[in-house]
Design an enzyme around this catalytic site. Structure first.
Site, PDB file in Angstrom:
ATOM      1  CB  SER A 175      -0.926   0.022   1.343  1.00  0.00           C
ATOM      2  OG  SER A 175      -1.655   1.091   1.114  1.00  0.00           O
ATOM      3  CG  ASN A 207      -3.901   0.105   3.579  1.00  0.00           C
ATOM      4  OD1 ASN A 207      -3.777   1.282   4.144  1.00  0.00           O
ATOM      5  ND2 ASN A 207      -2.725  -0.800   3.948  1.00  0.00           N
ATOM      6  CB  CYS A 227      -0.127   5.812   8.652  1.00  0.00           C
ATOM      7  SG  CYS A 227       0.335   7.186   7.648  1.00  0.00           S
ATOM      8  CG  ASN A 249       3.232   1.236   7.775  1.00  0.00           C
ATOM      9  OD1 ASN A 249       4.014   1.901   7.151  1.00  0.00           O
ATOM     10  ND2 ASN A 249       2.030   1.531   7.901  1.00  0.00           N
ATOM     11  N   GLY A 306       8.567  -5.238   3.905  1.00  0.00           N
ATOM     12  CA  GLY A 306       9.888  -4.315   4.462  1.00  0.00           C
ATOM     13  C   GLY A 306      10.998  -4.611   3.746  1.00  0.00           C
TER      14      GLY A 306
END
Lengths: 303, 242
Positions: free
Chosen positions: A22, A101, A132, A194, A245
């Site tokens: 995303s 997402n 986020c 993330n 990642g």
């Protein structure tokens, strides 16, 4: 021998485990003219909120050795445009797994957006972003404690029939406890990780490079940390993991899967090479041959 | 958007810290800028196309950091991976008869290709090129060979009109029905405010993907958020909020 790249994910069959992450692939449509999207196992769409958002001021991007910092701040056209325009348009040209997402600033916002995504025909999986780092009083705030992560999970679980994945932040002391809390609260899977909260300073101007001062660091440099977290969570939870990642090659995909990922998301690499995902998917069969792997599914969590 | 390999056929210093880079490879590529991968650097370097012919692309860049420094040290024959076909450029069709090109510093090179395209359509072209001082002047002869008139301004007055591009325009009053500008943001803002009539400006912003899908270079416009890399870098004057 013909290689089987497919993987099973919450009752869905992905033609391969490669998924642009995303925020690094827009809504898929932006790249539809440049490549055959159908070589991708799935596409995780740009993070979406209830209202349209412009996001953060520019500069939003800072280059780093082995990666980059972004602080886009969830620029998106809002959930109604996602379900009424973006997803139907993507579905016309893409037959793989579409992952919406969803981000939010309140439990109500998560509930409302996920409920709308759940009844949108083209969406296969709902990925809930509680990680986020680029928005205040929201996003990552929900993902940094097991209690609030579980609360978001319960809230969206109650309004979704589709598989719900919770996207976790690495900016925590113990990611395993948060993943377990999501599992216990009814998540069908978790996506991790993330970006890492990071910062750069322009020493000539004596100012942060990023207008919003800090942003999310991603890229090849974070791969070993992300892999470690995927390994820990996959071995502590029963629900599937989408590993994310620093993935930049077919070898990284295999490594993530051996660590326990069922599917693998490619993020920042798309920004330096827009063709990264199709190239990685195309490179998998030869690498499988070299490693004596016939079906990718069989290597998940084997380490 | 196309990803292909080019090799450096020329990489020469043309002004202090300023290099002209000629890339040989894919001939018929479109796009306002190219995005060059530099070994050892994570993100590509977006550079506007200055000229394009016979399978060669010319870009002009200034050394501003480690990446452009590394690029400046690359020799002829070095292979580079380049994304082409990026960005929306100037619209030569927007000009009816007389075009005014206003460039400042490193904003001058992208106007050169536009000047050639305008001349190919039979337009009268006046170029106003602004620099800080004589030694920083680039491409003046190239513009003179193409344009009907070229006005130079320098901040220190060493060549042409002393002052900014707007001073040169105020002194000469060139006739035009459409203007095109590229240069520092503050210069383009002043130019758009000073010049009556329609025109367009080529913006600069720190980019991520360069191809419109990361939303790293978005700006607010009168028509909502726009991506500098994909919706731009050239925008109509009336759309910009500055």
């Amino acid at each position: 021998m013909v290689k089987d790249l497919s993987v099973g994910l919450c009752g869905l069959t992905l033609k391969n485990p490669v998924i642009p992450a995303s925020g690094t692939f827009g809504f898929g449509l932006e790249l539809a003219k440049d490549m055959d999207l159908n070589v991708l196992g799935g596409i995780s769409l740009k993070g979406t909120t209830r209202e349209a958002r412009y996001g953060n001021p520019t500069p939003r991007i800072a280059e780093c050795p082995g990666g980059m910092i972004n602080s886009v701040g969830l620029q998106n056209p809002g959930i109604n445009v996602l379900v009424n325009e973006k997803v139907p348009a993507l579905r016309k040209v893409y037959d793989g797994c579409i992952i919406a997402n969803i981000s939010g600033f309140s439990l109500d916002e998560y509930r409302e957006c996920c409920a709308k995504a759940d009844v949108c025909e083209g969406i296969d999986i709902i990925e809930v972003n509680i990680s986020c780092p680029n928005v205040h009083n929201g996003g990552m705030a929900f993902g940094t404690s097991a209690e609030s992560a579980a609360e978001v999970t319960r809230t969206v679980r109650a309004v979704c029939r589709k598989p719900v994945f919770i996207k976790l932040s690495p900016n925590v002391t113990d990611i395993v406890s948060i993943a377990r809390a999501c599992e216990d609260a009814g998540a069908d899977g978790v996506t991790l990780v993330n970006t890492f909260l990071g910062m750069r300073i322009d020493i000539h101007r004596r100012q942060p490079v990023i207008a919003n001062k800090m942003g999310g660091f991603s890229g090849q440099a974070i791969f070993p940390i992300a892999l470690r977290m995927v390994y820990q969570v996959a071995h502590a939870c029963r629900i599937p993991v989408m590993g994310c990642g620093g993935v930049a090659s077919a070898a990284d995909v295999i490594e993530m899967m051996m660590a326990g990922a069922t599917a693998v998301q490619v993020g920042a690499e798309n920004l330096r090479n827009p063709f990264a995902c199709p190239e990685i998917a195309a490179a998998l069969p030869d690498l499988m041959e070299e490693l004596n792997i016939n079906t990718l599914q069989e290597i998940i969590g084997t380490v | 958007m196309i990803k292909s390999r080019y090799h450096i056929s020329e990489n020469v210093l043309i002004a202090p810290k300023t290099y002209q880079l000629v890339l040989a490879g894919e001939a018929d590529v479109e796009g306002e800028f190219v995005d060059i991968a530099l070994p050892g650097f994570y993100l590509r370097r977006p550079l506007s196309v200055c000229d394009r012919e016979d399978g060669k692309l010319t870009v002009v860049y200034r050394v501003v950091g480690e990446g452009t420094k590394a690029l400046s040290e690359m020799t002829e024959g070095t292979e580079l991976e380049v994304l082409t076909g990026l960005g929306n450029g100037f619209d030569p069709e927007a000009c009816r008869e007389e075009a005014l090109l206003v460039g400042g510093g490193l904003g001058v090179p992208p106007l050169y290709l536009l000047a050639k395209e305008l001349k190919a359509r039979g337009k009268k072209v006046t170029a106003v090129l602004g620099f800080n001082k004589a030694e920083e002047i680039i491409l003046a002869d190239a513009f003179k060979a193409v344009c009907d008139e070229v006005l130079i301004s320098t901040v220190d007055g060493s060549v042409g009109v002393k002052g900014f591009v707007t001073d040169a325009i105020a002194a000469a009053h060139p006739a035009f029905d459409y203007f095109y500008t590229c240069g520092p943001m503050i210069m383009m803002k002043v130019v758009c405010a000073a010049l009556e009539g329609p025109g367009e400006a080529s913006l600069e912003e720190r980019m991520g993907c360069g191809a419109g899908f990361c939303y790293g270079c978005s700006i607010q416009t009168k028509n909502g958020p726009r991506r500098v890399c994909k919706d731009g870098p050239v925008f109509k004057k009336e759309e910009l909020l500055w």
